[in-house]
Enzyme design. Structure first.
Site, mmCIF file in Angstrom:
data_model
loop_
_atom_site.group_PDB
_atom_site.id
_atom_site.type_symbol
_atom_site.label_atom_id
_atom_site.label_comp_id
_atom_site.label_asym_id
_atom_site.label_seq_id
_atom_site.Cartn_x
_atom_site.Cartn_y
_atom_site.Cartn_z
ATOM 1 N N ASN A 127 8.208 41.562 17.287
ATOM 2 C CA ASN A 127 7.288 40.510 16.811
ATOM 3 C C ASN A 127 7.961 39.457 15.920
ATOM 4 O O ASN A 127 7.642 38.277 15.993
ATOM 5 C CB ASN A 127 6.065 41.127 16.127
ATOM 6 C CG ASN A 127 6.410 41.975 14.939
ATOM 7 O OD1 ASN A 127 7.502 42.551 14.853
ATOM 8 N ND2 ASN A 127 5.497 42.077 13.996
ATOM 9 N N GLU A 222 9.811 51.389 8.628
ATOM 10 C CA GLU A 222 8.913 50.254 8.351
ATOM 11 C C GLU A 222 7.881 50.247 9.476
ATOM 12 O O GLU A 222 8.175 49.782 10.580
ATOM 13 C CB GLU A 222 9.713 48.946 8.327
ATOM 14 C CG GLU A 222 10.691 48.838 7.164
ATOM 15 C CD GLU A 222 10.006 48.479 5.852
ATOM 16 O OE1 GLU A 222 8.901 47.907 5.867
ATOM 17 O OE2 GLU A 222 10.586 48.778 4.796
ATOM 18 N N CYS A 256 2.963 42.550 11.312
ATOM 19 C CA CYS A 256 2.650 43.900 10.830
ATOM 20 C C CYS A 256 1.713 43.876 9.633
ATOM 21 O O CYS A 256 0.921 44.792 9.449
ATOM 22 C CB CYS A 256 3.932 44.646 10.477
ATOM 23 S SG CYS A 256 4.966 43.756 9.319
ATOM 24 N N GLU A 346 -4.492 49.770 15.419
ATOM 25 C CA GLU A 346 -3.943 48.521 14.864
ATOM 26 C C GLU A 346 -4.137 47.425 15.920
ATOM 27 O O GLU A 346 -3.730 47.599 17.074
ATOM 28 C CB GLU A 346 -2.447 48.712 14.573
ATOM 29 C CG GLU A 346 -1.782 47.474 14.019
ATOM 30 C CD GLU A 346 -0.288 47.665 13.774
ATOM 31 O OE1 GLU A 346 0.272 48.716 14.144
ATOM 32 O OE2 GLU A 346 0.320 46.741 13.200
#
Ligand code: NAD
Length: 471
Positions: A127, A222, A256, A346
């Protein structure tokens, strides 16, 4: 220009083993530890990014439809600032730090020395494919390590360009990009590294963590999750709407830390929605598909996943989509059940579910039913509510009265907690993350304290007195 040409090396497990061994030998030679060498490599990286800025912008546009402004702000400029800050402070960060020595150890000095872990593996997502591969690399270099980098196969053009640029800028024994998908990543994870830095989904983070455990390799994970955004009734509505729309739809929601869903005080919900609709039109025009400021969904698989959410509630803004163009309009939705997938997974796309609440306690209960989020946003003027939300929730990072912006302050460690991640980086935190803190006690031959040696006889009372005295 076409950067999708097939990689020249096939990364089977033998090729990967050879690469890891050659990086191990290089690290053992000690070159990467030299401070001058580290700074020179950071300068090389900086030069590479500056010289190829246009090509990087082009591939980011090909993969994600990013506007050059966004590409510079969130990818190229972001990492250039990290390099400059690191170069300015590296000598200071790398110096051994003296710490106190208790009197019973005199004559001695104590220090903490940052030493590189050794051979690092960095696995990146698609992303923000430049930022999320280069920002950890900066820390790996600064701390004196070698690195193997695995970009995401989904950001096809960016992966190919970064491989070409980094693999011609650096010696393969020191820094090497290994392009590939699941199979190649699994082959890399079979090897023993000294540190693994992974950015991606919680599901794959779990796979990486288990692979690392086999070798007792330390990790930073992460990861992602659902980042909530609470809006109280007393806010400056115009700024609130503008900041939410910006944070949600930058990179078409494929961020994110994008606000995943809104929890809004029911008293202001209609006005906030009106203002958010106003800013969607102001930022992206009446037909957002024509706007060069709105990017595209990474691929058709993710497009199909996102489109399914549109069935789960009432669309009050947007909802238009075009599969061939991987386009989904900025979308606002209401009225769905707690069990709907849009409230369980998500979202990672341009769809914003909005949920009203009567009392902020209801919002906190809903947040606390889920996993600890990577980011949490709160819009309010009420100091008590700030304290209440900070005390009663846990999240990787928080921005109050804005979205995303905590990531831009390198003094703030960036990372998740619980299911949203392990460890944090940015600025000095990245250097620290890739450095083992070695404790060094240096004694002299001047004084000897016979009490610790046998035979002990009646020394216990003496020992008690000495220990009382030194505390
Ligand atoms: P992903 O987990 O699917 O992929 C990440 C990397 O893992 C890729 O390089 C991929 O090739 C590799 N991979 C995928 N499946 C694998 C498997 N089975 N075994 C080994 N390796 C595998 O994530 P993504 O789709 O690229 O990125 C989106 C996710 O990343 C979202 O959840 C998002 O929240 C998260 N994310 C987190 C941050 C952060 O800073 N915390 C930043 C960006 C994205």
């Amino acid at each position: 220009m076409n950067y999708t040409s097939k990689q020249s090396t096939t990364w089977d497990s033998t090729a990967i083993q050879e690469l890891v061994s050659s990086q191990r030998r290089f690290f053992a030679g000690g070159h990467s530890k030299d401070l001058k060498f580290r700074k020179a490599q950071l300068l090389k990286l900086k030069k590479m990014l500056i010289e190829h800025e246009d090509a990087i912008i082009e591939v980011l546009h090909n993969d994600l439809g990013k506007h050059e402004f966004e590409a510079y702000a969130t990818e190229i400029g972001f990492v250039l600032v990290e390099i400059d800050k690191t170069l300015a402070k590296l000598s200071k960060w790398a110096k051994p730090k003296k710490v106190k020595t208790p009197p019973f150890l005199y004559v001695a000095t104590s220090s903490v020395q940052a030493e590189p872990y050794g051979n690092i593996l960095i696995i990146a997502p698609w992303n923000y494919p430049v930022q999320l591969m280069i920002a950890p690399l900066i820390g790996a270099i600064a701390a004196g390590n070698t690195a193997i980098l695995k970009p995401s196969e989904f950001a096809v053009h960016t992966s190919a360009l970064l491989a070409k640029l980094l693999n011609t800028t650096f010696d393969a024994n020191y820094i090497k990009v290994v392009e590939g998908a699941v199979e190649e990543t699994q082959a890399l994870l079979q090897e023993k590294f000294d540190y693994i830095f992974f950015t991606g989904s919680t599901k794959v983070g779990n796979i990486v963590y288990r692979a690392a455990a086999k070798h007792l390799t330390p990790v930073t994970l992460e990861l992602g999750g659902k980042s909530p955004c609470i809006v109280d009734h007393d806010v400056q509505l115009d700024y609130t709407a503008k900041r939410i729309i910006w944070g949600k739809f930058i990179n078409v929601g494929q961020t994110c830390i994008a606000p995943d869903y809104l929890l809004v005080d029911q008293k202001i919900m209609p006005t906030l929605i009106e203002k958010m609709q106003f800013y969607i039109h102001q930022f992206f025009g009446e037909d957002p598909q024509q706007s060069d400021a709105l990017g595209r969904i990474i691929n058709k698989r993710h497009f199909d996943r996102l489109i399914a959410y549109l069935e789960e509630g009432t669309i009050i803004e947007g909802g238009q989509h075009d599969r061939e163009d991987r386009y989904i309009a900025p979308t606002l939705m209401v009225d769905f059940s707690d069990q709907a997938k849009i409230m369980q997974e998500e979202i990672f796309g341009p769809i914003l579910p909005i949920i009203p609440y009567g009392n902020i306690k209801e919002a906190l209960d809903l947040i606390n039913q889920g996993e600890k989020p990577l980011a949490l946003y709160l819009f309010t003027k009420n100091k008590n509510k700030v304290d209440m939300v900070l005390n009663q929730t846990s999240a990787g990072g928080v921005t109050i009265n804005d979205t995303l912006m905590h990531i831009t302050n390198a003094a703030l460690p960036f990372g998740g907690v619980g299911a949203s991640g392990i460890g944090a980086y940015h600025g000095q935190h990245t250097f620290d993350l890739f450095s083992h803190k070695k404790s060094v006690l240096h004694r002299s031959f001047l004084i000897e304290e016979p009490i610790r040696y046998a035979p002990y006889k009646l020394k216990r009372n003496w020992l008690r007195k000495i220990m009382d005295w030194t505390l």
